[in-house]
Design a protein around this motif. Structure first.
Motif, PDB file in Angstrom:
ATOM      1  N   ASP A 251      -6.433   2.182   6.559  1.00  0.00           N
ATOM      2  CA  ASP A 251      -7.347   1.528   7.499  1.00  0.00           C
ATOM      3  C   ASP A 251      -7.113   2.009   8.923  1.00  0.00           C
ATOM      4  N   THR A 252      -5.855   2.187   9.283  1.00  0.00           N
ATOM      5  CA  THR A 252      -5.544   2.664  10.635  1.00  0.00           C
ATOM      6  C   THR A 252      -6.123   4.049  10.871  1.00  0.00           C
TER       7      THR A 252
ATOM      8  N   SER B 219      -3.035  -0.556   4.609  1.00  0.00           N
ATOM      9  CA  SER B 219      -2.972  -0.743   6.063  1.00  0.00           C
ATOM     10  C   SER B 219      -2.936   0.598   6.788  1.00  0.00           C
TER      11      SER B 219
END
Length: 317
Positions: free
Chosen positions: A123-124, A120
């Motif tokens: 991805d950010t 996560s």
């Protein structure tokens, strides 16, 4: 006879010092000392104020702050950015100066990490990585997202070598070797008439074959994944980032040595060849005029070598 006498009176002058978090060495031929250490240090300082991530008030540090969407930059940074965009295009996106947030995320920046990042978080960060998200308009550098941060360390040191070389050129010096942090550029020949010789830096375990390059009017740099290494899920990971996946690049290339017309080109492309397989790297080299490459890679527990067609003539017999 006058000409021969002038050549005979040429002497070799040496300078060395510390700058940009590393060391530099310069030698040049002249009848008397023309360029002084103070001039070299001034050049180094000026470039540091432009592109050093370790200088809090440098132009690059200001651009990387999250409240900046655009910044007026100097000629040095403009020159480096234009070349970065060219190499980005030639490498089909592998060379990307916006990966700094990924480098930091994986603990290869100035601050380490305790745990590797989760998907996560990767991805950010990927949402604001990509050279299509920055652009140069005149002398103003823009970015789409305030979180974008750039790192020019993979090209700026080579540029520094070129700027020092230009200073020597303007002083009328016809023969020199400039080295900054292992990035090298030569011009002319030594006082004995022979080309400058450069030994290739090689990783531990690959000493079975040693090479010395003979260079005139060329630059050479070496990049290796044996300098910054960590372990992730039982595999070695390195500071070279894949700007598409957000993960450190993992291939079998151990080091890439590049010969190019300028140190900036060599410095940028050694990062590209580290990101490719040996076969892909040699294929790319054959499409780039003036660029020659020597790769050391690991296969079956042993080190092997690959060359572009034009590299071998530079190797000392």
């Amino acid at each position: 006879m006058v000409f021969c006498s002038a050549v005979a009176q040429q002497k070799t002058f040496f300078m060395e010092g510390k700058a940009q978090g590393t060391t530099y060495q310069i030698q040049y031929l002249a009848e008397h000392e023309i360029v002084f250490k103070s001039s070299i240090d001034s050049v180094m300082h000026t470039i540091d104020q432009s592109m050093s991530l370790y200088q809090p008030h440098s132009l690059i540090s200001m651009f990387n702050r999250q409240y900046h969407y655009e910044l007026l930059i100097d000629t040095h940074m403009q020159n480096v950015l234009r070349e970065a965009f060219r190499v980005h295009e030639k490498s089909k996106g592998l060379f990307d100066i916006t990966v700094k947030p990924l480098v930091d995320l994986w603990g290869f920046g100035s601050e380490g990490i305790d745990d590797y990042p989760k998907q996560s978080a990767i991805d950010t960060v990927l949402s604001y990585v990509g050279m299509n998200k920055i652009w140069l308009q005149g002398d103003v550098l823009h970015k789409q997202d305030s979180r974008i941060a750039i790192d020019l360390n993979g090209i700026a040191q080579g540029y520094t070598v070129d700027v020092v070389a230009q200073l020597l050129d303007k002083s009328g010096i016809e023969s020199y070797l400039v080295e900054v942090g292992g990035e090298i550029r030569t011009k002319g020949t030594k006082v004995d008439g022979n080309n400058y010789e450069v030994a290739i830096e090689r990783p531990v375990g690959a000493e079975s074959s040693t090479f010395v390059l003979q260079l005139a009017d060329l630059a050479v740099t070496t990049s290796g994944n044996y300098r910054k290494v960590a372990e992730y899920e039982g595999k070695k990971v390195h500071h070279h980032m894949n700007p598409s996946t957000g993960y450190p690049l993992q291939n079998n290339v151990v080091s890439a040595t590049i010969i190019a017309p300028t140190a900036m080109q060599a410095d940028a492309y050694d990062n590209v060849f580290m990101a490719l397989s040996p076969t892909e790297g040699i294929a790319l080299a054959e499409t780039l005029p003036g660029i020659e490459v020597y790769l050391i890679y690991e296969q079956g527990g042993a080190y092997k070598e690959a060359f572009s067609d034009g590299f071998i003539p530079y190797v000392k017999p």
